[in-house]
Design a protein around this motif. Structure first.
Motif, PDB file in Angstrom:
ATOM      1  N   ARG A  90       0.853  -1.185   0.000  1.00  0.00           N
ATOM      2  CA  ARG A  90       0.000   0.000   0.000  1.00  0.00           C
ATOM      3  C   ARG A  90       0.887   1.231   0.000  1.00  0.00           C
ATOM      4  O   ARG A  90       2.110   1.140   0.184  1.00  0.00           O
ATOM      5  CB  ARG A  90      -0.943   0.025   1.204  1.00  0.00           C
ATOM      6  CG  ARG A  90      -0.223   0.212   2.531  1.00  0.00           C
ATOM      7  CD  ARG A  90      -1.174   0.370   3.693  1.00  0.00           C
ATOM      8  NE  ARG A  90      -0.463   0.819   4.879  1.00  0.00           N
ATOM      9  CZ  ARG A  90      -1.025   1.085   6.043  1.00  0.00           C
ATOM     10  NH1 ARG A  90      -2.323   0.952   6.186  1.00  0.00           N
ATOM     11  NH2 ARG A  90      -0.305   1.492   7.073  1.00  0.00           N
ATOM     12  N   HIS A  91       0.273   2.390  -0.211  1.00  0.00           N
ATOM     13  CA  HIS A  91       1.027   3.646  -0.164  1.00  0.00           C
ATOM     14  C   HIS A  91       0.187   4.690   0.552  1.00  0.00           C
ATOM     15  O   HIS A  91      -0.991   4.871   0.260  1.00  0.00           O
ATOM     16  CB  HIS A  91       1.349   4.154  -1.572  1.00  0.00           C
ATOM     17  CG  HIS A  91       1.926   5.542  -1.560  1.00  0.00           C
ATOM     18  ND1 HIS A  91       3.224   5.796  -1.171  1.00  0.00           N
ATOM     19  CD2 HIS A  91       1.365   6.755  -1.841  1.00  0.00           C
ATOM     20  CE1 HIS A  91       3.453   7.097  -1.222  1.00  0.00           C
ATOM     21  NE2 HIS A  91       2.340   7.701  -1.631  1.00  0.00           N
ATOM     22  N   LEU A  92       0.792   5.376   1.504  1.00  0.00           N
ATOM     23  CA  LEU A  92       0.149   6.471   2.216  1.00  0.00           C
ATOM     24  C   LEU A  92       1.045   7.699   2.142  1.00  0.00           C
ATOM     25  O   LEU A  92       2.250   7.608   2.399  1.00  0.00           O
ATOM     26  CB  LEU A  92      -0.077   6.112   3.687  1.00  0.00           C
ATOM     27  CG  LEU A  92      -1.089   5.015   4.010  1.00  0.00           C
ATOM     28  CD1 LEU A  92      -1.107   4.758   5.511  1.00  0.00           C
ATOM     29  CD2 LEU A  92      -2.478   5.417   3.532  1.00  0.00           C
ATOM     30  N   ASP A  93       0.455   8.835   1.835  1.00  0.00           N
ATOM     31  CA  ASP A  93       1.216  10.083   1.859  1.00  0.00           C
ATOM     32  C   ASP A  93       1.336  10.586   3.294  1.00  0.00           C
ATOM     33  O   ASP A  93       0.452  10.339   4.132  1.00  0.00           O
ATOM     34  CB  ASP A  93       0.511  11.149   1.013  1.00  0.00           C
ATOM     35  CG  ASP A  93       0.565  10.834  -0.470  1.00  0.00           C
ATOM     36  OD1 ASP A  93       1.604  10.322  -0.925  1.00  0.00           O
ATOM     37  OD2 ASP A  93      -0.439  11.092  -1.172  1.00  0.00           O
TER      38      ASP A  93
ATOM     39  N   ARG B 220       2.815   7.951  11.569  1.00  0.00           N
ATOM     40  CA  ARG B 220       3.423   6.653  11.861  1.00  0.00           C
ATOM     41  C   ARG B 220       3.192   5.680  10.705  1.00  0.00           C
ATOM     42  O   ARG B 220       4.122   4.986  10.258  1.00  0.00           O
ATOM     43  CB  ARG B 220       2.847   6.077  13.156  1.00  0.00           C
ATOM     44  CG  ARG B 220       3.428   4.714  13.540  1.00  0.00           C
ATOM     45  CD  ARG B 220       2.754   4.173  14.814  1.00  0.00           C
ATOM     46  NE  ARG B 220       3.337   2.894  15.228  1.00  0.00           N
ATOM     47  CZ  ARG B 220       2.972   1.716  14.745  1.00  0.00           C
ATOM     48  NH1 ARG B 220       2.032   1.643  13.806  1.00  0.00           N
ATOM     49  NH2 ARG B 220       3.550   0.613  15.182  1.00  0.00           N
ATOM     50  N   ALA B 221       1.964   5.606  10.225  1.00  0.00           N
ATOM     51  CA  ALA B 221       1.648   4.690   9.124  1.00  0.00           C
ATOM     52  C   ALA B 221       2.399   5.083   7.858  1.00  0.00           C
ATOM     53  O   ALA B 221       2.874   4.215   7.107  1.00  0.00           O
ATOM     54  CB  ALA B 221       0.144   4.683   8.869  1.00  0.00           C
ATOM     55  N   ALA B 222       2.526   6.381   7.613  1.00  0.00           N
ATOM     56  CA  ALA B 222       3.235   6.842   6.409  1.00  0.00           C
ATOM     57  C   ALA B 222       4.720   6.488   6.487  1.00  0.00           C
ATOM     58  O   ALA B 222       5.335   6.126   5.474  1.00  0.00           O
ATOM     59  CB  ALA B 222       3.050   8.349   6.237  1.00  0.00           C
ATOM     60  N   LEU B 223       5.307   6.601   7.668  1.00  0.00           N
ATOM     61  CA  LEU B 223       6.713   6.218   7.836  1.00  0.00           C
ATOM     62  C   LEU B 223       6.906   4.719   7.561  1.00  0.00           C
ATOM     63  O   LEU B 223       7.846   4.317   6.856  1.00  0.00           O
ATOM     64  CB  LEU B 223       7.182   6.549   9.253  1.00  0.00           C
ATOM     65  CG  LEU B 223       7.527   8.009   9.534  1.00  0.00           C
ATOM     66  CD1 LEU B 223       7.584   8.267  11.030  1.00  0.00           C
ATOM     67  CD2 LEU B 223       8.858   8.380   8.887  1.00  0.00           C
ATOM     68  N   LEU B 224       6.024   3.897   8.109  1.00  0.00           N
ATOM     69  CA  LEU B 224       6.120   2.462   7.852  1.00  0.00           C
ATOM     70  C   LEU B 224       6.023   2.169   6.359  1.00  0.00           C
ATOM     71  O   LEU B 224       6.792   1.371   5.812  1.00  0.00           O
ATOM     72  CB  LEU B 224       5.005   1.720   8.593  1.00  0.00           C
ATOM     73  CG  LEU B 224       5.208   1.440  10.075  1.00  0.00           C
ATOM     74  CD1 LEU B 224       3.932   0.836  10.668  1.00  0.00           C
ATOM     75  CD2 LEU B 224       6.378   0.504  10.300  1.00  0.00           C
TER      76      LEU B 224
ATOM     77  N   ALA C 183       6.687   4.143   3.836  1.00  0.00           N
ATOM     78  CA  ALA C 183       7.847   4.645   3.103  1.00  0.00           C
ATOM     79  C   ALA C 183       9.028   3.684   3.234  1.00  0.00           C
ATOM     80  O   ALA C 183       9.755   3.432   2.266  1.00  0.00           O
ATOM     81  CB  ALA C 183       8.223   6.038   3.603  1.00  0.00           C
ATOM     82  N   VAL C 184       9.220   3.132   4.433  1.00  0.00           N
ATOM     83  CA  VAL C 184      10.281   2.148   4.618  1.00  0.00           C
ATOM     84  C   VAL C 184       9.974   0.883   3.830  1.00  0.00           C
ATOM     85  O   VAL C 184      10.849   0.316   3.150  1.00  0.00           O
ATOM     86  CB  VAL C 184      10.469   1.829   6.114  1.00  0.00           C
ATOM     87  CG1 VAL C 184      11.346   0.591   6.293  1.00  0.00           C
ATOM     88  CG2 VAL C 184      11.091   3.008   6.833  1.00  0.00           C
ATOM     89  N   ASN C 185       8.730   0.428   3.868  1.00  0.00           N
ATOM     90  CA  ASN C 185       8.360  -0.765   3.113  1.00  0.00           C
ATOM     91  C   ASN C 185       8.621  -0.583   1.618  1.00  0.00           C
ATOM     92  O   ASN C 185       9.055  -1.516   0.937  1.00  0.00           O
ATOM     93  CB  ASN C 185       6.886  -1.093   3.344  1.00  0.00           C
ATOM     94  CG  ASN C 185       6.631  -1.747   4.682  1.00  0.00           C
ATOM     95  OD1 ASN C 185       7.522  -2.382   5.246  1.00  0.00           O
ATOM     96  ND2 ASN C 185       5.432  -1.604   5.205  1.00  0.00           N
ATOM     97  N   ALA C 186       8.373   0.618   1.109  1.00  0.00           N
ATOM     98  CA  ALA C 186       8.609   0.872  -0.319  1.00  0.00           C
ATOM     99  C   ALA C 186      10.087   0.713  -0.660  1.00  0.00           C
ATOM    100  O   ALA C 186      10.432   0.146  -1.704  1.00  0.00           O
ATOM    101  CB  ALA C 186       8.122   2.276  -0.680  1.00  0.00           C
TER     102      ALA C 186
END
Length: 275
Positions: free
Chosen positions: A129-132, A224-228, A230-233
């Motif tokens: 998934r992707h979150l800004d 927090r979710a966006a940081l996770l 971004a690392v996953n990407a």
């Protein structure tokens, strides 16, 4: 306290051989615990056999963490209880990771302690998934932000969580704790201050990361979710499909978020704190 059990204060530098015995590890592997401790105690029976030992490692918002514990066996409960009472009497607010082979939770509950959090390791397939980030927040690879003060601000977002400790400048260096600054992500606000951090590395083909640290004012923002994500990407781009996430003192809501990602808990140690 039993007449056959006593607790004596120690110098922290006397702890390494005792901690080595408790953790069944070489002294050099546990020396850092002694070095980080500001007080220490040992529990002895009437024949001066060591029943347990603890050191107190300062925690910015939660008093001190007790490292060590009591040796397994028929005296463990009494020794753990005596050590807990001694540390609490001297320092007031203390807590311990209730590893069952060192800290039977019944002993901590007997001392009036209560569960205040946990260490957890979660693993699973890489979420897709992707979150800004929230408006006004920018995310960068940690390697792109070399300003020590900014990195330290981001690292300090962990400090108020139980189980975490005061950050030192060496923790902000590239490669600290084995993390990869090119995979790790830092969040900056509009003033360029570090307000969040998620550290990551690749170990044996697995993406390893710590639960993100986020400034308290941004914890309900989705950062927090966006940081996770971004690392996953960045891990996905490196060909990683499985991840491992370590957390200390995360909230129930944060745990629920991570479980919804499809991760599952494979290791959990409760954290008990003195009242």
């Amino acid at each position: 306290m039993s007449a056959t059990l006593s607790v004596l204060a120690l110098l922290p530098e006397d702890l390494p051989p005792l901690l080595a015995g408790l953790y069944e590890a070489p002294e050099e592997a546990v020396a850092w615990m002694a070095g980080a401790s500001v007080a220490a105690w040992v529990a002895l029976n009437d024949e001066e056999v060591v029943l347990g030992a603890v050191g107190a490692r300062p925690s910015p918002r939660h008093g001190a963490e007790l490292v060590g514990g009591a040796f397994p066996g028929p005296t463990q409960h009494a020794a753990a209880l005596a050590l807990a009472h001694a540390a609490q009497a001297d320092l007031g607010r203390v807590y311990a990771f209730a590893e069952p082979h060192l800290w039977p939770y019944e002993a901590l509950m007997g001392a009036g302690w209560g569960e205040v959090g946990a260490y957890r390791r979660l693993t699973g397939r890489m979420p897709l998934r992707h979150l800004d980030p929230p408006p006004g927040i920018v995310l960068h690879p940690l390697a792109a932000v070399q300003d020590l003060a900014v990195r330290m601000d981001a690292l300090s977002t962990f400090e108020d969580r139980v189980g975490h400790h005061a950050v030192l400048p060496e923790f902000a260096a590239d490669g600290a704790a084995g993390f990869d600054s090119h995979l790790s992500i830092i969040a900056l606000d509009e003033q360029g201050q570090g307000i969040g951090l998620c550290r990551a590395s690749i170990e044996d083909g697995l993406g390893r990361m710590d639960s993100p640290g986020v400034h308290p004012e941004w914890r309900v923002s989705g950062l927090r979710a966006a940081l996770l994500d971004a690392v996953n990407a960045r891990l996905r781009a490196a060909g990683i499909t499985q991840i491992s996430l370590d957390s200390w003192g995360d909230t129930a809501a944060e745990l629920a978020h991570d479980l919804r990602l499809g991760l599952h808990v494979v290791d959990e140690t409760p954290i008990y704190s003195a009242p």
